[in-house]
Motif scaffolding. Structure first.
Motif, PDB file in Angstrom:
ATOM      1  N   LYS A  37      70.098 -19.165   4.322  1.00  0.00           N
ATOM      2  CA  LYS A  37      71.538 -18.614   4.695  1.00  0.00           C
ATOM      3  C   LYS A  37      71.426 -18.016   6.008  1.00  0.00           C
ATOM      4  N   THR A  38      72.605 -17.604   6.397  1.00  0.00           N
ATOM      5  CA  THR A  38      72.694 -16.927   7.437  1.00  0.00           C
ATOM      6  C   THR A  38      73.480 -15.417   7.039  1.00  0.00           C
ATOM      7  N   ILE A  39      72.897 -14.236   7.305  1.00  0.00           N
ATOM      8  CA  ILE A  39      73.376 -13.023   6.927  1.00  0.00           C
ATOM      9  C   ILE A  39      74.460 -12.527   7.989  1.00  0.00           C
ATOM     10  N   GLN A  40      75.528 -12.092   7.289  1.00  0.00           N
ATOM     11  CA  GLN A  40      76.477 -11.590   8.651  1.00  0.00           C
ATOM     12  C   GLN A  40      76.061 -10.042   8.680  1.00  0.00           C
ATOM     13  N   ARG A  41      75.563  -9.612   9.660  1.00  0.00           N
ATOM     14  CA  ARG A  41      75.152  -8.342   9.915  1.00  0.00           C
ATOM     15  C   ARG A  41      76.478  -7.327   9.673  1.00  0.00           C
ATOM     16  N   VAL A  42      76.099  -6.339   8.806  1.00  0.00           N
ATOM     17  CA  VAL A  42      77.059  -5.375   8.458  1.00  0.00           C
ATOM     18  C   VAL A  42      76.491  -3.851   8.823  1.00  0.00           C
ATOM     19  N   SER A  43      75.443  -3.512   8.539  1.00  0.00           N
ATOM     20  CA  SER A  43      74.722  -2.465   8.630  1.00  0.00           C
ATOM     21  C   SER A  43      73.099  -2.560   8.631  1.00  0.00           C
ATOM     22  N   ASN A  44      72.175  -1.614   9.087  1.00  0.00           N
ATOM     23  CA  ASN A  44      70.776  -1.715   8.805  1.00  0.00           C
ATOM     24  C   ASN A  44      70.526  -1.799   7.313  1.00  0.00           C
ATOM     25  N   LYS A  45      71.415  -0.881   6.629  1.00  0.00           N
ATOM     26  CA  LYS A  45      70.956  -0.607   5.129  1.00  0.00           C
ATOM     27  C   LYS A  45      71.465  -1.894   4.407  1.00  0.00           C
ATOM     28  N   GLU A  46      72.383  -2.524   4.532  1.00  0.00           N
ATOM     29  CA  GLU A  46      72.920  -3.698   3.901  1.00  0.00           C
ATOM     30  C   GLU A  46      72.112  -4.782   4.196  1.00  0.00           C
ATOM     31  N   ASP A  47      71.880  -5.176   5.627  1.00  0.00           N
ATOM     32  CA  ASP A  47      71.015  -6.181   6.076  1.00  0.00           C
ATOM     33  C   ASP A  47      69.532  -5.961   5.493  1.00  0.00           C
ATOM     34  N   LEU A  48      69.060  -4.871   5.230  1.00  0.00           N
ATOM     35  CA  LEU A  48      67.455  -4.801   4.633  1.00  0.00           C
ATOM     36  C   LEU A  48      67.895  -4.935   3.314  1.00  0.00           C
ATOM     37  N   ARG A  49      68.883  -4.645   2.514  1.00  0.00           N
ATOM     38  CA  ARG A  49      69.072  -4.984   1.325  1.00  0.00           C
ATOM     39  C   ARG A  49      68.834  -6.440   0.872  1.00  0.00           C
ATOM     40  N   GLN A  50      69.760  -7.309   1.658  1.00  0.00           N
ATOM     41  CA  GLN A  50      69.970  -8.605   1.565  1.00  0.00           C
ATOM     42  C   GLN A  50      68.542  -9.392   1.805  1.00  0.00           C
ATOM     43  N   ILE A  51      67.889  -8.844   2.861  1.00  0.00           N
ATOM     44  CA  ILE A  51      66.347  -9.311   2.924  1.00  0.00           C
ATOM     45  C   ILE A  51      65.532  -9.089   1.813  1.00  0.00           C
ATOM     46  N   GLY A  52      65.663  -7.848   1.340  1.00  0.00           N
ATOM     47  CA  GLY A  52      64.816  -7.407  -0.073  1.00  0.00           C
ATOM     48  C   GLY A  52      65.173  -8.298  -1.063  1.00  0.00           C
TER      49      GLY A  52
END
Length: 138
Positions: free
Chosen positions: A29-44
Motif C-alpha cells: 500500500k501507500t500510506i498517506q502521511r497524516v501525523s507521526n502518530k497515525e503513520d506509526l500506527r499504520q506501520i504497526g
C-alpha cells in the motif's frame, strides 16, 4: 523471516512486503502521511499483520553517495519507528533510482497513466527497494 520495506517521503510512505520465503517483494500500500502518530500506527498494523521481523528502509543518498536532508528525515522517522516497535530490526538500503526504475516500469511495461502512476509510484519504489535487498541475500 518476513521483511517490510518502506519508501519514506514527506507526503506518503510506500510499503512492500516479502513472501514467506523471503524471495520476492509485493507492493502492499501507500500510506498517506497524516501525523507521526497515525503513520506509526499504520506501520504497526502492517508489522503485526505480516509478522515482520525486519524493516528495510529506503535510504535516499544523493547520486554522488553523500547524505543530505532527505537522509536525515528518514533517519529521524526510522528512530521513531524503532522506539515504537523495538523488537523489529531495521536495515537502511540505498534507494537511489528506485523511484526512477518504478516509474519506467509503470510507463513501459505496465503502460499506466500519469494520474494512476502518482497513486502507486511510492509502493512500486518500495518493491524495488525490498527486491534489491532480497536479491543481495541470495
Amino acid at each position: 523471516m518476513r521483511y517490510l520495506s518502506l519508501d519514506i517521503g514527506d507526503k506518503t510512505i510506500g510499503v512492500a512486503a516479502s513472501d514467506l520465503l523471503g524471495l520476492t517483494a509485493q507492493g502492499i500500500k501507500t500510506i498517506q502521511r497524516v501525523s507521526n502518530k497515525e503513520d506509526l500506527r499504520q506501520i504497526g498494523e502492517l508489522i503485526a499483520q505480516y509478522e515482520i521481523t525486519t524493516l528495510i528502509i529506503g535510504y535516499p543518498k544523493n547520486m554522488n553517495g553523500t547524505e543530505g536532508e532527505r537522509c536525515e528525515m528518514v533517519k529521524n522517522f526510522a528512530e521513531k519507528i524503532g522506539k515504537a516497535y523495538p523488537a523489529v530490526g531495521q536495515i537502511f538500503w540505498d534507494e537511489r533510482l528506485s523511484t526512477v526504475a518504478a516509474e519506467k516500469f509503470l510507463i513501459g511495461a505496465a503502460d499506466v497513466s500519469r494520474k494512476k502512476r502518482k497513486k502507486v509510484i511510492d509502493k512500486m519504489a518500495a518493491v524495488y527497494i525490498l527486491q534489491g535487498y532480497l536479491d543481495s541475500l541470495n
